[in-house]
Design an enzyme around this catalytic site. Structure first.
Site, PDB file in Angstrom:
ATOM      1  N   THR A  40      15.314 -39.370   5.890  1.00 49.58           N
ATOM      2  CA  THR A  40      14.751 -38.074   6.281  1.00 49.58           C
ATOM      3  C   THR A  40      13.411 -37.837   5.607  1.00 49.58           C
ATOM      4  OG1 THR A  40      16.959 -37.139   6.622  1.00 49.58           O
ATOM      5  CG2 THR A  40      15.157 -35.584   6.289  1.00 49.58           C
ATOM      6  N   GLU A  76       0.817  -1.203   0.000  1.00 43.02           N
ATOM      7  CA  GLU A  76       0.000   0.000   0.000  1.00 43.02           C
ATOM      8  C   GLU A  76       0.859   1.265   0.000  1.00 43.02           C
ATOM      9  OE1 GLU A  76      -2.197  -3.076   2.638  1.00 43.02           O
ATOM     10  OE2 GLU A  76      -0.150  -2.610   2.006  1.00 43.02           O
ATOM     11  N   ALA A 112      15.400 -36.714  -6.464  1.00 47.61           N
ATOM     12  CA  ALA A 112      15.649 -37.165  -7.839  1.00 47.61           C
ATOM     13  C   ALA A 112      15.840 -38.671  -7.799  1.00 47.61           C
ATOM     14  CB  ALA A 112      16.882 -36.475  -8.408  1.00 47.61           C
ATOM     15  N   GLY A 162      17.936 -37.470   2.329  1.00 44.31           N
ATOM     16  CA  GLY A 162      17.931 -38.809   1.774  1.00 44.31           C
ATOM     17  C   GLY A 162      16.649 -39.549   2.101  1.00 44.31           C
ATOM     18  N   THR A 218      23.231 -37.427   4.310  1.00 42.01           N
ATOM     19  CA  THR A 218      23.375 -36.600   3.107  1.00 42.01           C
ATOM     20  C   THR A 218      24.499 -35.594   3.277  1.00 42.01           C
ATOM     21  OG1 THR A 218      21.033 -36.839   2.548  1.00 42.01           O
ATOM     22  CG2 THR A 218      22.196 -34.980   1.565  1.00 42.01           C
ATOM     23  N   CYS A 224      -0.691   0.110   7.755  1.00 44.45           N
ATOM     24  CA  CYS A 224      -1.130   0.590   6.440  1.00 44.45           C
ATOM     25  C   CYS A 224      -2.514   1.224   6.504  1.00 44.45           C
ATOM     26  CB  CYS A 224      -1.131  -0.564   5.434  1.00 44.45           C
ATOM     27  SG  CYS A 224       0.540  -1.135   5.019  1.00 44.45           S
TER      28      CYS A 224
END
Length: 356
Positions: free
Chosen positions: A299, A54, A160, A296, A202, A90
């Site tokens: 987790t 705003e 992945a 990994g 990891t 605001c």
């Protein structure tokens, strides 16, 4: 041409989106000021701690148009605040400028706002309309709304996998699965979230930086599970390229600052039982509104088994095959919402059925 409330609210949403990755834990907000069907000012919340939408909108009005402000209509995608935070309320600015009408996308569910801004405007004879493109406005700030309604971060799982559903090899080396374009997309995802989480294995095996290097913008806070505090200081997660929080069972910093500096902080979890829940609770206390879980199998499965996830983003390489190695996590309660390809990678986006 006659424009509708929805047309101007869509412009608010376009502007709001420009703040993605830079305003959390605040919401993304856009605002436009309209006089006689013409936009005379527009703005959005650009950076956390700085002026709200705003303010930027009203300040953008040209000097020669300043006299029109009191007769203009203000469109804003989220309820204006009515409390002193990093910036003044605001609502006071709107009232000061004598703007006679405010069109609001959706009400803010943050406790210090939650209808109070709307009430203050109405008490000062401002006409208020709420609920224009409400669903779209809430969707834009799904992380913010969930954080305040469920008292936990918005959780995105990412991994992945090979064509035969393996996420790593059984050798003591990193298995590169996704292609360069997919990696670049992952770094964009990192930029969009407040935190990125991995586990001990990891950190040891891959030694990742967990920073945003392939996309412009800031890096997320690095969150690392190291219950026994056994990770060596030489790992990349301990460099000063981004803030790091180590979740462990041994020690906590006496005072972790709200704005994390680029060093390592320690947070002691309650126990190893319901680990995902304890991490989620910790992130809420630390004001980390969203996390990308890039850990990994172990987790990731913690969050799946505890049903603590909102999205899952799975990158599958159709050209990578691993004869041996760790199998991908088993995703439960999933609903496929999108699939697209990047060369030889397929990216599947799932939502949790329980939180659709």
């Amino acid at each position: 041409m006659q424009y509708s409330h929805e047309d101007f609210m869509r412009r608010c949403l376009q502007l709001a989106q420009l703040g993605a990755g830079n305003v959390a834990p605040n919401p993304m907000v856009g605002a436009v000021l309209v006089y006689n069907d013409k936009i005379i000012g527009e703005g959005y919340h650009q950076n956390y701690g700085q002026e709200h939408a705003e303010v930027n909108c009203i300040q953008s009005v040209k000097k020669e148009d300043a006299h029109l402000i009191k007769d203009a209509v203000l469109y804003v995608s989220l309820e204006p605040c009515n409390h002193f935070g990093k910036t003044p309320p605001c609502t006071d600015l709107i009232i000061h400028n004598k703007i006679f009408k405010v069109i609001i996308g959706c009400q803010d569910n943050f406790t210090k706002v939650d209808g109070k801004g709307i009430q203050k405007l109405k008490e000062n004879n401002t006409e208020v309309v709420v609920g224009v493109l409400e669903e779209e406005c809430r969707k834009l700030n799904k992380r913010f709304f969930l954080f305040h309604s469920q008292k936990r971060p918005y959780i995105i799982l990412k991994w992945a996998q090979t064509i035969n559903n393996k996420i790593s090899s059984d050798e003591n080396k990193r298995l590169l699965i996704s292609n360069y374009l997919s990696n670049k997309l992952v770094h964009k995802w990192r930029f969009e979230e407040a935190g990125i989480l991995i586990g001990t294995n990891t950190a040891l095996k891959d030694n990742p930086n967990l920073t945003n290097r392939l996309w412009s913008g800031k890096s997320p806070v690095r969150l690392v599970i190291d219950l026994g505090s056994k990770l060596p200081d030489k790992l990349n997660i301990f460099n000063n390229n981004a803030p790091t929080i180590i979740f462990n069972l041994i020690k906590s910093d006496s005072n972790i600052p709200e704005k994390l500096n680029y060093q390592t902080h320690y947070y002691k979890l309650k126990s190893i039982t319901n680990l995902a829940s304890h991490i989620s609770e910790a992130c809420f206390k630390l004001n980390i509104q969203s996390i990308l879980v890039e850990g990994g199998q172990k987790t990731l499965q913690h969050f799946i088994d505890e049903n603590l996830w909102d999205e899952a983003r799975i990158i599958t390489s159709v050209e990578t095959f691993a004869e041996r190695g760790l199998k991908s996590p088993v995703l439960l309660n999933k609903n496929l919402v999108n699939v697209f390809s990047l060369v030889n990678d397929f990216i599947s986006i799932y939502r949790n059925n329980n939180f659709l």
